[in-house]
Design a protein around this motif. Structure first.
Motif, PDB file in Angstrom:
ATOM      1  N   LYS A   1       8.007 -49.788  -0.777  1.00  0.00           N
ATOM      2  CA  LYS A   1       7.543 -50.498  -1.343  1.00  0.00           C
ATOM      3  C   LYS A   1       6.763 -51.750  -1.305  1.00  0.00           C
ATOM      4  O   LYS A   1       6.460 -52.131   0.004  1.00  0.00           O
ATOM      5  CB  LYS A   1       9.338 -51.314  -0.569  1.00  0.00           C
ATOM      6  CG  LYS A   1      10.879 -50.100  -0.966  1.00  0.00           C
ATOM      7  CD  LYS A   1      10.708 -49.659  -2.389  1.00  0.00           C
ATOM      8  CE  LYS A   1      11.862 -48.617  -1.865  1.00  0.00           C
ATOM      9  NZ  LYS A   1      11.848 -48.739  -3.410  1.00  0.00           N
ATOM     10  N   SER A   2       7.606 -52.848  -2.337  1.00  0.00           N
ATOM     11  CA  SER A   2       6.044 -53.722  -2.811  1.00  0.00           C
ATOM     12  C   SER A   2       6.766 -55.017  -3.185  1.00  0.00           C
ATOM     13  O   SER A   2       7.729 -54.339  -4.397  1.00  0.00           O
ATOM     14  CB  SER A   2       4.710 -53.875  -2.637  1.00  0.00           C
ATOM     15  OG  SER A   2       4.156 -54.875  -3.487  1.00  0.00           O
ATOM     16  N   LEU A   3       5.916 -56.586  -2.561  1.00  0.00           N
ATOM     17  CA  LEU A   3       6.663 -56.985  -3.858  1.00  0.00           C
ATOM     18  C   LEU A   3       5.439 -57.698  -5.016  1.00  0.00           C
ATOM     19  O   LEU A   3       4.604 -57.642  -3.832  1.00  0.00           O
ATOM     20  CB  LEU A   3       6.947 -58.573  -2.784  1.00  0.00           C
ATOM     21  CG  LEU A   3       8.312 -58.922  -1.353  1.00  0.00           C
ATOM     22  CD1 LEU A   3       8.223 -60.237  -0.828  1.00  0.00           C
ATOM     23  CD2 LEU A   3       9.566 -58.248  -2.856  1.00  0.00           C
TER      24      LEU A   3
ATOM     25  N   ARG B 202       4.313 -61.082  -6.529  1.00  0.00           N
ATOM     26  CA  ARG B 202       4.414 -62.618  -7.031  1.00  0.00           C
ATOM     27  C   ARG B 202       2.771 -63.285  -6.723  1.00  0.00           C
ATOM     28  O   ARG B 202       1.444 -62.589  -7.120  1.00  0.00           O
ATOM     29  CB  ARG B 202       5.365 -63.188  -5.879  1.00  0.00           C
ATOM     30  CG  ARG B 202       4.031 -63.357  -4.413  1.00  0.00           C
ATOM     31  CD  ARG B 202       5.697 -63.982  -3.672  1.00  0.00           C
ATOM     32  NE  ARG B 202       4.345 -63.941  -1.872  1.00  0.00           N
ATOM     33  CZ  ARG B 202       5.108 -63.742  -1.388  1.00  0.00           C
ATOM     34  NH1 ARG B 202       6.720 -63.600  -1.839  1.00  0.00           N
ATOM     35  NH2 ARG B 202       5.254 -63.595   0.117  1.00  0.00           N
TER      36      ARG B 202
ATOM     37  N   GLN C  88       1.370 -56.016  -1.646  1.00  0.00           N
ATOM     38  CA  GLN C  88       1.677 -55.139   0.216  1.00  0.00           C
ATOM     39  C   GLN C  88       1.214 -54.041   0.089  1.00  0.00           C
ATOM     40  O   GLN C  88       0.266 -53.916   1.050  1.00  0.00           O
ATOM     41  CB  GLN C  88       3.320 -55.447  -0.071  1.00  0.00           C
ATOM     42  CG  GLN C  88       3.682 -56.989   0.675  1.00  0.00           C
ATOM     43  CD  GLN C  88       4.605 -57.592   0.807  1.00  0.00           C
ATOM     44  OE1 GLN C  88       5.947 -56.154   0.135  1.00  0.00           O
ATOM     45  NE2 GLN C  88       5.819 -57.947   1.655  1.00  0.00           N
TER      46      GLN C  88
ATOM     47  N   THR D  37       8.243 -51.421  -6.056  1.00  0.00           N
ATOM     48  CA  THR D  37       7.660 -53.175  -6.739  1.00  0.00           C
ATOM     49  C   THR D  37       9.469 -53.677  -7.008  1.00  0.00           C
ATOM     50  O   THR D  37       9.965 -52.927  -7.566  1.00  0.00           O
ATOM     51  CB  THR D  37       6.925 -53.336  -7.353  1.00  0.00           C
ATOM     52  OG1 THR D  37       7.222 -53.020  -8.624  1.00  0.00           O
ATOM     53  CG2 THR D  37       5.519 -52.347  -6.870  1.00  0.00           C
ATOM     54  N   THR D  38       9.453 -55.122  -6.373  1.00  0.00           N
ATOM     55  CA  THR D  38      10.186 -55.942  -6.586  1.00  0.00           C
ATOM     56  C   THR D  38       9.369 -57.232  -7.155  1.00  0.00           C
ATOM     57  O   THR D  38       9.188 -57.863  -6.183  1.00  0.00           O
ATOM     58  CB  THR D  38      11.091 -56.550  -6.044  1.00  0.00           C
ATOM     59  OG1 THR D  38      11.611 -55.253  -5.247  1.00  0.00           O
ATOM     60  CG2 THR D  38      12.450 -57.446  -6.358  1.00  0.00           C
TER      61      THR D  38
ATOM     62  N   GLN E 215       8.547 -61.370  -7.992  1.00  0.00           N
ATOM     63  CA  GLN E 215       8.884 -62.467  -7.023  1.00  0.00           C
ATOM     64  C   GLN E 215       8.507 -63.746  -7.553  1.00  0.00           C
ATOM     65  O   GLN E 215       7.223 -64.416  -7.269  1.00  0.00           O
ATOM     66  CB  GLN E 215       9.295 -62.850  -5.720  1.00  0.00           C
ATOM     67  CG  GLN E 215      10.056 -62.258  -5.006  1.00  0.00           C
ATOM     68  CD  GLN E 215       9.992 -62.527  -3.359  1.00  0.00           C
ATOM     69  OE1 GLN E 215       8.997 -62.974  -2.888  1.00  0.00           O
ATOM     70  NE2 GLN E 215      10.589 -62.310  -2.896  1.00  0.00           N
TER      71      GLN E 215
END
Length: 335
Positions: A288-290, A292, A310, A331-332, A334
């Protein structure tokens, strides 16, 4: 310098050398060619002086003398005799059925038991089985102490090959499904289910045969992670090269494996990848990766957008008239 004319068809390049002593040539298909297609192109060339005929019918040619007429194919051996002057070339094309014919005895048709290879699936997914057996038989499959009845099919819809668009015959066809049996089940718990055992009964006699493919239900909490090792992993919509390509996955991309079929891995975002283009990362957690601090900048000729991640993730690119869509999976944001 000799001049060369290239003719591209169905992704293959055919080259005709321009030679003074050129005679009748057929470059496709080769003699004794086998296909499941309903049409075939005869591609070749001959000198402009004189006519070229196929089975007694004169065919049209390009200003350079090349030809590529298409002809319908009957099931079995189709013979094409091409003539130019005193020269004759004979090409035989064998059109094979898309599925084996129902057997006559108390047995299953060779190669008809599906799945044909080892498969893995998640709990709760549908698993389907198929067989071709004598019409009027009672057919079932047993796997992991569960018996699944296989229902006789009356009709099936067959799609034409992609090449059918060239002959404007790309219509689905409803054909008889005599002898075809299908059934599905859902496995709720992880574990090795083993190879299914197919059974058919008719006229008081019974025959059994194990299927070629092993079935395993994965443990959701212990899924493996695959990393792309090829420079550009060729992702597809299904588990073979017959399926359409998706956006390539750059080297280093990681994704959770949610299923497999033979040498193909199904990744968590839906794409399938050949196992030889990946390696398994032992002990890895689902990637998983953020996202921003996204930024963009103008560069002569295009706009560059930078997405700090990430780690590499699967991507999909869709480009239309005046639009460009980039999808980053796992991905999420931010932002």
């Amino acid at each position: 310098m000799r001049q060369v004319l290239g003719l591209a068809l169905l992704g293959a390049a055919v080259v005709f050398p321009a030679q003074a002593d050129q005679t009748l040539r057929v470059v496709y298909p080769p003699n004794k060619h086998e296909t499941i297609a309903e049409q075939i192109f005869l591609i070749g060339t001959a000198p402009l002086q004189g006519d070229v005929s196929v089975n007694g019918r004169v065919i049209s040619r390009s200003p350079a003398g090349h030809f590529a007429p298409s002809f319908p194919l009957q099931l079995g051996v189709n013979t094409f005799t091409l003539r130019y002057g005193e020269q004759t070339v004979t090409v035989q094309v064998n059109r094979t059925p898309t599925a084996p014919a129902p057997p006559l005895g108390l047995t299953f048709a060779k190669g008809s038991l599906t799945p044909t290879t080892n498969i893995t699936r998640l709990p709760g997914e549908q698993i389907c089985f198929g067989a071709i057996a004598p019409p009027g038989a009672k057919v079932s499959v047993k796997i992991a102490n569960q018996t699944i009845p296989l229902i006789a099919q009356t009709q099936t819809v067959e799609l034409p090959p992609n090449a059918a668009v060239l002959t404007q015959t790309n219509q689905p066809a409803t054909v008889s499904a005599a002898g075809r049996y299908q059934g599905c089940t859902i496995a709720a718990k992880p574990g090795q289910l083993g190879k299914p055992q197919f059974q058919l009964s008719k006229n008081g006699a019974t025959a059994r045969q194990h299927g070629p493919g092993n079935v395993e239900i994965l443990t959701p909490a212990a899924l493996s992670v695959a990393q792309v090792t090829a420079e550009q992993g060729v992702a597809r919509t299904g588990p073979s090269t017959d399926y359409s390509r998706l956006t390539p996955l750059p080297r280093g991309t990681q994704a959770t494996v949610t299923g497999s079929e033979g040498d193909w891995l199904r990744l968590d975002y839906g794409g399938w990848l050949d196992k030889k283009e990946t390696r398994t990362i032992t002990g890895a957690v689902p990637p998983k990766s953020l996202i921003r601090s996204i930024r963009s900048r103008q560069i002569p000729g295009w706009t560059e957008v930078i997405f700090p991640l990430q780690g590499p993730v699967p991507v999909k690119v869709n480009q239309g008239d005046g639009s460009f869509t980039l999808t980053l999976y796992n991905t999420t944001a931010q932002t």
